[in-house]
Design an enzyme around this catalytic site. Structure first.
Site, PDB file in Angstrom:
ATOM      1  N   GLY B 319     -16.774 -46.447 -40.264  1.00 47.98           N
ATOM      2  CA  GLY B 319     -18.049 -46.973 -40.752  1.00 47.98           C
ATOM      3  C   GLY B 319     -18.262 -46.641 -42.212  1.00 47.98           C
ATOM      4  N   SER B 320     -19.518 -46.456 -42.569  1.00 44.81           N
ATOM      5  CA  SER B 320     -19.900 -46.419 -43.984  1.00 44.81           C
ATOM      6  C   SER B 320     -19.274 -45.281 -44.784  1.00 44.81           C
ATOM      7  CB  SER B 320     -21.411 -46.323 -44.094  1.00 44.81           C
ATOM      8  OG  SER B 320     -22.003 -47.370 -43.371  1.00 44.81           O
ATOM      9  N   THR B 321     -18.776 -44.246 -44.132  1.00 47.12           N
ATOM     10  CA  THR B 321     -18.131 -43.174 -44.897  1.00 47.12           C
ATOM     11  C   THR B 321     -16.935 -43.720 -45.677  1.00 47.12           C
ATOM     12  OG1 THR B 321     -16.965 -42.582 -42.872  1.00 47.12           O
ATOM     13  CG2 THR B 321     -18.852 -41.223 -43.463  1.00 47.12           C
ATOM     14  N   LYS B 323     -16.986 -46.389 -47.422  1.00 45.81           N
ATOM     15  CA  LYS B 323     -17.431 -47.027 -48.658  1.00 45.81           C
ATOM     16  C   LYS B 323     -17.048 -46.199 -49.879  1.00 45.81           C
ATOM     17  CE  LYS B 323     -21.154 -49.630 -46.570  1.00 45.81           C
ATOM     18  NZ  LYS B 323     -22.468 -49.499 -45.976  1.00 45.81           N
TER      19      LYS B 323
END
Lengths: 201, 599
Positions: B319-321, B323
């Site tokens: 997930g967003s980690t 990014k």
């Protein structure tokens, strides 16, 4: 060549005194015999002490060997005894080490600490020694907020050995609590490191 | 008469002498012949050994016993024993021997005096020594069998007490046993041994060849009476004990991380939680904590899926980690800076693929820092699409995704990263925000290690050193390092990560006295039949003026409402504990707060 001439011929070197050849010619044979008589008598006097010496040496050697033998074999007994003591100490050392290790397990420490009423601090502050300022707003931890370890204590086989008869029985229990204290206080006189003599006695 | 006798006497000695000499010769000859026979036989027996009798005798007398090597210990970074081999005893009985004295037991006590006592007394004494009730022993001691188990795994102290009772038919069987004094603390890393001593998990399994050592052997000859024949040939090959393994794990941090993992799991009803702590400058793993860790003393009590270390075996969509990787790549390639202005629409459509964010919003004037700060998928895709597909793939690979982490743990997963040409039309964008790519929690933590270490990714290190049986310590040299991005890029990414905690999404992430930075992550977790739950995570580092430690918290499938799930407090707890434990100096520089919007 006369005997006198022969005797003078023996003398060598420039420091030797020149003897008059004629004067001792009659006394010489008798002088020769006296040393012969003396020689025969000396071994007779020496032989007896030599035999005694040999005998004493023999006895001495025997005694030495005997003493050595006895000391070696008694040393052997001591060695066996010390080996046994060492094995025993290694065992009790292992037991005590295990206890310490078990008590050092973090979850056990946490549980013990919270049993004693210790609580986790909820706020932290830092003191800067350079400008003597305090950062953060540290507050005393509220009492009664018991921390409980969510991690189970180590299930060491000591705690729950299975038996032929009853799996619920706990042979290791008394060993953990009782045995080392009994062995410890009785034999160690309150000390921590037992001396071999005390164990032997 | 006299003349006759004189005549005979003059003749007889000659004859006598002759006879005597002949007899002597005969006797001598006979003796010599006998001697020859004996010598011959002696030669046959000693020299030639017909029928292999001597050999058979030697074989009969020879005993070979194995001198078992002691398995090496496993230690934590401070030398605390986490796995050790100890001496234990099984107490067994031969009931036929035990019941032979009937009710008249006898023994010589310590003072050399003879004691007589009854069977009942004997059983009671035995039970007392073992800490059992006498009735527990009734069954194993009755009858005329030759073997029954009385008690298993008793300590040497108990064994001593039992053997001091000098009861007939009671025996001790020594055995070595593996013990794990810390229990389930780091149990997932340490692993365990099976019943037969085979290493079945963790470091015990992967480093078995180092730990095991080599058994020795002792050969000697023993007479029929069971006494070793002193001057018979004997040989000893001494056992070579195993090496001890010192890990980089700190047991206190590991405990704290595990405790936090348990708490998060309980709080959110999650499937599992992992908390990893990495030292940034060295790549050393300080803690690798999983919820429901196995207690290696009793692995049977754990579920099969809890036996390993999920931080390295579970490949999940981060997930967003992820990014952070996109940001680092885009900045490194000069596509963007943290201050770059991006006009972010409510939803973003590219190649027919529509992307939206976790929260509804209108068209916003965001800086790139603001996109990362509030974790906008739309903005991330808008920036990330400036990178080619190959670049997106290459940076993920450079940050360690798709390759094994190399830590010596069974099932070390490389993650799942498909080649860019195999990406489907949506996946090429989703990899930018951590969907459509799977990696382990440790791999995620190592991305942040690289950012914290000025762009240089190190190999995660789990083994600090190997210690020979004689105590010589051999340090393990760190693995190869990879420069992923430049120090300037890393600094810019760190500023954005710090702004996440100071100006945006995760303002509840605070460790008093320290500047911290990090990134939240909420991934939709695919499974059989599509969506099965969320993965909620937070990965961060501190102190931001000179990053020392990374803490990664990963919560798999929390049951409660995903918007209420927050790993910030858990991160704060663990990071605070780590920084205080290692006496990291508090931050002295002002924290960074990049603008999130532009006007």
């Amino acid at each position: 060549m006369s005997a006198a001439q022969q005797s003078t011929a023996i003398i060598h070197g420039n420091t030797a005194r020149v003897l008059s050849p004629a004067e001792p010619s009659s006394a010489q044979p008798s002088k020769r015999r006296t040393p012969l008589a003396l020689v025969t008598s000396t071994p007779r006097r020496r032989r007896a002490p030599f035999v005694v010496f040999c005998f004493l040496a023999l006895v001495g050697a025997l005694v030495t060997v005997l003493v050595l033998n006895i000391s070696v074999s008694s040393g052997q007994y001591e060695l066996v005894q010390l080996h046994a003591a060492q094995a025993e100490l290694l065992k009790s050392n292992q037991e005590l080490t295990q206890q310490v290790q078990n008590k050092e397990a973090p979850q056990n420490l946490v549980n013990e600490a919270s049993e004693l009423g210790m609580v986790t601090s909820t706020s932290v502050g830092q003191i800067n020694l350079k400008n003597m300022s305090v950062a953060g707003t540290p507050k005393p931890a509220p009492a009664g907020d018991k921390t409980k370890s969510l991690i189970a204590a180590p299930s060491l086989p000591n705690d729950k050995p299975s038996t032929g008869a009853d799996a619920a029985a706990v042979p290791g229990g008394p060993a953990k609590a009782g045995a080392p204290t009994a062995a410890g206080s009785a034999d160690l006189h309150g000390g921590t490191i037992p001396a071999p003599e005390q164990k032997n006695g | 008469m006299s003349s006759n006798s004189s005549k005979r006497s003059s003749k007889r000695p000659v004859k006598d002498a002759l006879v005597t000499r002949r007899r002597l010769r005969l006797g001598l000859g006979f003796t010599m012949a006998l001697l020859l026979v004996i010598a011959g036989k002696l030669f046959l027996v000693q020299g030639l050994d017909f029928g292999g009798l001597a050999e058979a005798a030697t074989q009969q007398l020879s005993r070979t016993e194995v001198l078992p090597a002691t398995r090496g210990q496993i230690l934590d970074a401070n030398g605390t024993v986490m796995a050790t081999t100890v001496l234990k005893y099984d107490i067994t009985a031969a009931p036929n021997n035990f019941n032979e004295p009937g009710d008249k037991f006898e023994r010589i006590d310590a003072n050399g005096e003879k004691q007589t006592f009854t069977r009942e007394q004997a059983v009671k004494e035995l039970a007392d020594a073992l800490g059992l009730k006498p009735e527990d022993l009734a069954k194993p001691l009755e009858g005329t069998g030759t073997y029954s188990m009385i008690a298993k795994d008793v300590s040497p102290v108990v064994e001593q007490k039992v053997m001091d009772l000098r009861l007939p038919g009671i025996y001790n069987v020594p055995k070595s046993q593996r013990e794990y004094p810390l229990g389930s603390v780091a149990g997932n890393v340490i692993g365990f041994l099976g019943q037969d001593g085979d290493a079945l998990g963790g470091v015990e399994q992967t480093l078995d060849s180092k730990l095991r050592g080599t058994n020795g052997e002792r050969t000697y000859q023993m007479g029929r009476n069971g006494i070793v024949i002193p001057n018979a040939p004997s040989s000893i090959t001494p056992a070579k004990n195993g090496e001890s393994v010192k890990l980089t794990i700190n047991k206190d941090i590991q405990y704290y991380a595990q405790q936090t993992a348990e708490q998060q799991k309980k709080q959110y009803g999650a499937d599992w939680v992992s908390v990893d702590v990495i030292q940034i400058k060295t790549g050393k793993i300080i803690a690798l904590a999983d919820s429901s860790s196995v207690d290696p003393n009793n692995p049977g009590a754990s579920k099969a899926e809890d036996l390993g270390a999920r931080s390295v075996t579970a490949a999940i969509e981060p997930g967003s980690t992820e990014k952070t990787v996109t940001a680092a790549a885009a900045i490194q390639e000069g596509k963007v800076t943290p201050e770059t202005h991006v006009l972010v629409p409510p939803t973003y459509t590219v190649d027919g693929q529509n992307f939206q964010d976790a929260f509804p919003h209108g068209t916003e004037q965001r800086t790139f820092a603001g996109i990362i700060g509030d974790s906008l998928n739309t903005g991330t895709v808008m920036v990330g699409e400036r990178l080619t597909k190959q670049q997106r793939y290459d940076y993920l690979r450079k940050f360690g995704i798709g390759e094994k982490s190399g830590v010596p743990l069974p099932g070390d997963s490389p993650g799942i990263l498909a080649k860019p040409e195999q990406w489907d039309v949506r996946q090429q964008y989703t990899v930018l925000f951590g969907q459509g790519v799977a990696q382990t929690p440790l791999q995620t933590a190592m991305i942040y290690q690289a950012i914290g270490n000025n762009g240089v990714r190190l190999q995660p290190q789990l083994v600090e050193s190997y210690i020979d049986p004689d105590g010589t310590e051999h340090k393990v040299s760190p693995g190869a390092s990879t420069e992923v991005v430049s120090p300037q890029t890393a600094q810019q990414v760190r500023d954005m990560l710090e702004s996440v905690t100071t100006a945006a999404d995760a303002t509840n992430v605070k460790v008093p006295g320290y500047r911290v930075g990090g990134k939240t992550g909420t991934a939709q977790s695919p499974g059989d039949g599509g969506f099965v739950g969320y993965t909620s995570s937070f990965v961060g580092m501190a102190p931001m003026d000179d990053p020392q430690y990374v803490v990664a918290v990963t919560v798999q499938h929390p049951k409660s409402n995903i918007y209420g799930v927050n790993q910030g407090p858990a991160f704060n707890d663990v990071m605070g504990q780590v920084l205080r434990t290692y006496n990291v100096a508090p931050s002295t520089t002002p924290s960074v707060k990049l603008p999130q919007y532009y006007n």
